[in-house]
Motif scaffolding. Structure first.
Motif, PDB file in Angstrom:
ATOM      1  N   ALA A 119     -10.735  -5.187  -6.087  1.00 41.09           N
ATOM      2  CA  ALA A 119     -10.722  -3.722  -6.163  1.00 41.09           C
ATOM      3  C   ALA A 119     -12.092  -3.205  -6.598  1.00 41.09           C
ATOM      4  N   GLU A 127      -6.483  -6.628  -1.417  1.00 41.90           N
ATOM      5  CA  GLU A 127      -5.902  -7.320  -2.567  1.00 41.90           C
ATOM      6  C   GLU A 127      -5.006  -8.474  -2.129  1.00 41.90           C
ATOM      7  N   ILE A 129     -14.610  -3.207  -3.734  1.00 36.75           N
ATOM      8  CA  ILE A 129     -14.452  -2.029  -2.884  1.00 36.75           C
ATOM      9  C   ILE A 129     -15.072  -0.810  -3.557  1.00 36.75           C
ATOM     10  N   TYR A 142       1.212   2.192  -3.560  1.00 33.75           N
ATOM     11  CA  TYR A 142      -0.123   2.545  -4.045  1.00 33.75           C
ATOM     12  C   TYR A 142      -0.484   3.958  -3.611  1.00 33.75           C
ATOM     13  N   SER A 194       0.819  -1.214   0.000  1.00 29.52           N
ATOM     14  CA  SER A 194       0.000   0.000   0.000  1.00 29.52           C
ATOM     15  C   SER A 194       0.857   1.270   0.000  1.00 29.52           C
ATOM     16  N   ILE A 251      -9.427   4.176  -7.931  1.00 27.66           N
ATOM     17  CA  ILE A 251     -10.254   3.662  -6.837  1.00 27.66           C
ATOM     18  C   ILE A 251      -9.759   4.227  -5.506  1.00 27.66           C
ATOM     19  N   ILE A 252      -8.428   4.301  -5.351  1.00 27.86           N
ATOM     20  CA  ILE A 252      -7.890   4.856  -4.098  1.00 27.86           C
ATOM     21  C   ILE A 252      -8.290   6.322  -3.955  1.00 27.86           C
ATOM     22  N   LEU A 258      -6.942  -0.965   0.195  1.00 21.75           N
ATOM     23  CA  LEU A 258      -6.846  -1.687  -1.078  1.00 21.75           C
ATOM     24  C   LEU A 258      -5.701  -2.700  -1.041  1.00 21.75           C
ATOM     25  N   LYS A 263      -6.593   1.115 -10.156  1.00 25.61           N
ATOM     26  CA  LYS A 263      -6.299   1.062  -8.724  1.00 25.61           C
ATOM     27  C   LYS A 263      -6.117   2.459  -8.156  1.00 25.61           C
TER      28      LYS A 263
END
Lengths: 311, 288
Positions: free
Chosen positions: B267, B251, B270, B15, B12, B227-228, B247, B224
């Motif tokens: 993902a 994942e 979520i 990410y 993360s 989405i974050i 996430l 991704k």
């Protein structure tokens, strides 16, 4: 955009009748290009039903198309059902999925919708591969029918004609009027009492239905179905390019984009097999910077300018 | 269980860094950059290519990538995106134009990358196992995490404690109001876009040390990062960190407990939950 009149419908009918004779004069290579073009025409016209008036870029075409193709493969190969069964089932499944996606995303701003559809085909492909490997056994899915290229072509032509007719009817209906207001200004639409979410969901469900139908019809062409092949994200992008290149503001706009682009795309595939991404990128930039309203929009702009000069 | 926690959190870190980059581009410059994942893969390709051809350490590449990606993204903003910002009458139209234009850029980048390296960007760097809190991970994951935290922290301090940083945040709140108080909005937007791109490319170079990428995988990372950003709330750095942790953990849990092929599906799950229950993001405020 203005509601299309009877004249346009008559022209479209004439075109459809002429198009029906193509398999009688073309064969082999040109017939296969005609099938591809007809497939994209049906997909792009139904895509434009929703995305044209609302300006929401949907990238879900590949996902629905894949559902159509995959269900044909699975139902015929795993369950020995006749071809017409998935032909009826797949569009309904895809329409339900489209409705759920629409209900979840279309109440919110357009960006969420685009993002959601962006990875959709890839996600469904992962999911189906997983289900197939773990529960169904990874057998090949064969689609064996007596359908030849010309039969597929006629079926696709019929779908394209139905989509066109439907679009024409929607344009003249209250729903079409509501969609045009949403496309111009969503806040205004909400304030005059239009249920914007419902209108958008209905249209999006329609495009999902037809994309899956096209995917199911074209499946016999491959005879062997693999999730990796039917859930192609590239297809979603090609449909967007063709519809916007022609002009999504008019019902017949996609037609103008599909025919030349299919031929160019085939040519690129043969001449530069490794550069397809590059050409797709250039096509997008061409749309944004040179033809923001498509070829049709550009022609109408030129005509308006000519008229101004005469006046 | 602990394994999932440790590797999920390590993942993360990068990410969160990549999402910060996208946040700058969307939150400040208001460009929905769907070529974000391709910029990330470009950073990864730089690390891979320099390592395999001339044994340059990926950690050095991380530093090299920053100015290159900054200038590259600045040029893109200045010459390709500014005309779109100027011609758009409202935010909605800019969004559609930006989406289509960045699609075009993403495909062009993929095309270029495929012609440089068509296969996987596979290389080994610092892949010896290490033990963290009794669970085994690899050194490259830890190093990537630490660098991501350092860069993310520096960015956070810059945004909160320097004049240009505050100006960038002001533009994120309101372009009109910042213009009125004398902030050069076009310049700050270009700065934010370029900085966001540089951070994304750094994230890509870091990720490439422990995940094998290929030229066409960018869209997965775009998803991704988006989405974050949505989960954390647009413009929320703390939100992005928490969202990245969620996430990363989900994942990793799905990949170890169910199937590695289902991380994207996780993902999406979520994403759907966020859209249904907190569309403004975990930390976002309800906008008018």
């Amino acid at each position: 955009m203005k509601p299309s009149g009877w004249q346009e419908l008559l022209l479209a009918a004439l075109f459809a009748m002429l198009a029906a004779f193509v398999p009688l004069v073309a064969n082999g290579y040109w017939l296969s290009i005609a099938v591809t073009a007809m497939m994209y025409l049906a997909l792009a016209t139904s895509w434009a039903l929703f995305s044209g008036p609302t300006h929401y870029i949907s990238l879900a075409t590949g996902a629905f198309f894949g559902i159509g193709g995959y269900l044909v493969g699975s139902m015929m190969s795993d369950y020995q059902l006749a071809f017409w069964v998935p032909l009826v089932v797949a569009p309904v499944v895809a329409a339900l999925l489209a409705m759920l996606i629409g209900l979840a995303t279309l109440r919110l701003s357009g960006v969420y919708f685009v993002i959601f559809t962006l990875g959709l085909a890839e996600m469904i492909r992962n999911l189906i591969s997983w289900i197939q490997n773990n529960f169904l056994g990874s057998r090949g899915l064969y689609v064996l029918t007596d359908l030849r290229d010309q039969h597929i072509y006629w079926m696709l032509l019929a779908v394209a004609a139905v989509v066109y007719l439907l679009g024409w009817l929607i344009n003249r209906s209250r729903l079409g009027f509501a969609l045009r207001i949403i496309g111009n200004d969503e806040t205004v639409a909400r304030h005059v009492g239009i249920n914007t979410a419902t209108a958008k969901v209905i249209l999006f469900t329609t495009t999902g239905f037809f994309a899956a139908l096209v995917g199911a019809i074209i499946a016999p062409r491959w005879s062997y179905i693999e999730p990796n092949q039917v859930f192609s994200p590239q297809l979603s992008f090609l449909v967007v390019i063709m519809a916007l290149l022609g002009g999504a503001g008019r019902l017949w706009g996609p037609l103008v984009g599909v025919i030349p682009f299919t031929i160019i795309w085939e040519w690129v595939g043969v001449q530069f097999p490794n550069q397809s991404f590059l050409f797709m990128g250039l096509a997008f930039l061409l749309i944004v910077y040179v033809l923001p309203n498509g070829v049709v929009g550009r022609i109408e702009q030129l005509r308006a300018r000519l008229r101004e000069r005469e006046a | 269980m602990l394994d999932i926690l440790v590797s999920g959190l390590l993942l993360s870190g990068t990410y969160a860094l990549v999402a910060m980059g996208l946040n700058l581009q969307y939150g400040v410059a208001r460009i929905m950059n769907l070529a974000n994942g391709e910029v990330l893969v470009l950073g990864a390709l730089a690390a891979f290519w320099l390592f395999t051809t001339s044994q340059v350490s990926p950690l050095l590449t991380v530093i090299l990538v920053i100015p290159v990606a900054f200038v590259g993204n600045w040029l893109i903003y200045r010459f390709l995106l500014t005309p779109l910002v100027r011609r758009s009458k409202n935010q909605g139209q800019l969004e559609v134009d930006a989406i289509l234009a960045t699609f075009g850029m993403s495909f062009i980048l993929i095309g270029i990358m495929v012609s440089i390296e068509g296969g996987f960007f596979a290389y080994k760097y610092l892949s010896e196992p290490i033990s963290i809190l009794g669970s085994t991970s690899s050194l490259n994951r830890l190093v990537a995490f630490l660098i991501a935290v350092a860069i993310g922290g520096a960015l956070y301090l810059w945004l909160n404690h320097t004049r240009p940083g505050v100006a960038v945040r002001a533009v994120a709140v309101s372009t009109e109001a910042s213009g009125l108080v004398g902030i050069n909005v076009p310049r700050m937007s270009a700065l934010a876009f370029a900085l966001g791109g540089a951070i994304t490319a750094v994230g890509g170079a870091l990720i490439s040390t422990f995940i094998t990428l290929d030229a066409s995988i960018g869209v997965v990372f775009t998803m991704k990062a988006l989405i974050i950003v949505i989960m954390g709330g647009v413009g929320e750095i703390r939100g992005a960190i928490v969202a990245a942790a969620i996430l990363g953990l989900v994942e990793t849990a799905v990949a170890t407990l169910v199937d590695p092929g289902l991380t994207l599906a996780a993902a999406y799950l979520i994403f759907v939950l966020i859209l249904l229950f907190r569309p403004q993001g975990l930390f976002g405020r309800v906008s008018s």
